[in-house]
Scaffold this active site. Sequence first.
Site, PDB file in Angstrom:
ATOM      1  N   TYR A 240       0.869  -1.174   0.000  1.00  0.00           N
ATOM      2  CA  TYR A 240       0.000   0.000   0.000  1.00  0.00           C
ATOM      3  C   TYR A 240       0.909   1.229   0.000  1.00  0.00           C
ATOM      4  CZ  TYR A 240      -4.200  -2.750   0.926  1.00  0.00           C
ATOM      5  OH  TYR A 240      -5.249  -3.634   0.829  1.00  0.00           O
ATOM      6  N   HIS A 422     -17.413  -2.020   3.221  1.00  0.00           N
ATOM      7  CA  HIS A 422     -16.074  -2.155   3.815  1.00  0.00           C
ATOM      8  C   HIS A 422     -16.081  -3.102   5.007  1.00  0.00           C
ATOM      9  CE1 HIS A 422     -12.004  -1.065   4.939  1.00  0.00           C
ATOM     10  NE2 HIS A 422     -12.414  -0.824   6.168  1.00  0.00           N
TER      11      HIS A 422
END
Length: 615
Positions: A240, A422
């Site tokens: 990330y 999510h």
Amino acid sequence: MSILNGTFRLQDITIMYFTALAALVLILVASYQAPARAINPLDSSSRPPGALPALPMPFHVPLDPHGDLQLAWNVSYATQEVYFELTVAQIQHGMVLGMSDRGELTNADLVVLWEDGAKSYFGDAWSDAEGHVSQDQQQDYQLLEASQTPQGFHLLFKRSFSTCDPRDYLIQDGTVHIIYGLLDRPIASLDQLNLSCIQTGVQRVLMLRPDAPEPSLPPDVEILEVLAQNVTIPGQETTYWCSIQQLPQGMPRNHIVMYESVITPGNEAIVHHMEVFECSPDIPDVPSFNGPCDDKMKPSKLNFCRHVLAAWAMGAEAFYYPPDAGLPLGGPGSSRFLRLEVHYHNPLLLSGRRDTSGVRLFYTPSLRRYEAGIMELGLVYTPLMAVPPKQRAFDLSGYCTSKCTQTALPPGGINIFASQLHTHLAGRAVRTVLVRGGVELEVVQEDQHFSTHYQTIRMLRKMVKVLPGDVLVTKCTYNTEDRSGPTVGGFGIMEEMCGNYMHYYPRTQLELCKSHVDADYLQKYFSFINRFHGRDQCVCGEVTVTEQYSALRWDPFSGEVLDSLYNTAPISMHCNQSSARLFPGQWDNQPLPLVTSVLQEPRYPCEGGRLNPGN
């Protein structure tokens, strides 16, 4: 992007043509070594002479990390069919394409192209619990075309959403896990194939998309590209990468009306998903940063850059706002600082790849009638909510109560047009339902095959109106069969979340509408379970909630009582304004919303009737 636009829409005549073409494909009776119902895809006599009209394929995704396998598709809601186009750059002895619940090689619905050393075959198949492949008695994949092109071997075929074959995958809204594999040797019959013995991979897509025309952009639209800053992609599977970008000094208020991905050529199969966040306007200055998001030297102020402006995942098309709404960018009350987060998925551990991928924002100074907003639904990120270990499917629900919507929403209500679901790693399904007067009216958004590795903003099939006094229930389903201890709520990747970032207009001050179980009732649960297991000494209040969960003896009874607690105990509401302050009122020790009537599960035609998913 429109699935079937005005120029290339799959009209009934096109559907009829390809259906007739499929019927004309000559069914070859294979030799005794091959299944009797397989067909020879390369037999030119099985197809009518002349070139076939081009079938538009607006959706596409690379399957493998090299990009040698490309999948494109289109959808006909009129006939409830998906048209697949598969291109393989180099094919040796065949390939497998399939769908399974979560990308497993077992119990998968497959279409297989293989050769026995003399002939090639195409057929519908399935894998069992050990990965062994068998020809399906009901052939539901219909081959339309097979040819060699400059780009590679090309297959065009179709399949219905629902086939009424218990071995076939039911194509629904939400994430579809695609599995693929290449055959490195001939096989006499499919019975000789085990998926665990070949090179395979998984890709995730949103297969069914809203059938809506592509909106036009205003003539004064301007573009801002938020891009990675010449990143050398690390030679590891998961990275990330975060970077900070500033808006121009003194930028006035604009409205974002569309955004799309910008992928560095050659990295299409590695850039997995990206998000653009606006930093908190309360933070006057955010330091420059360009590095891994988990870098310990990362400035702490990056943690205050969480307001989602744009989200893209592999396979997603451009995202358009409704014609009368736009998301604010710049101007008073906003931050000049944006954070770009790029997820690189590099399973082949490729090194030396440079990347400047990102998101292209289209914005206009001509402000639209409504400002769009993002409201967070679900559960508060707190260890008060937990999932017991060894659970196959454990549900947690977060509530946006009637009291909060009555307090915070305008008299005319709001219109939800998109959402982003999510969870973390244990999440398996997410569902948000609108409740009015105790009756479940409609599903706002749902994904029964949810994956934390594939999260993007998803347009709703139709806008959902939420009125003051309505209730929104967001339920997340978790699997912790591989965990020996409890999984508590929190920000860590091994902790859990349950959220729905709801995109709506007109924008209100309601930024967050979430709940958690009442803390006092949870302490009563700890005391009861400890006494039940012969532990009379109570340490309630002396240790953290996480420690109390970890100290419990987890057996089926402990899990069942916790589930009962979550479904009956009062809740604490977080009915928060954009300033992160609660709206005025009493929000603790609130009763659970009453639901007296639930929606019936929709069915496909062969299962007793289903509403057209395109509606």
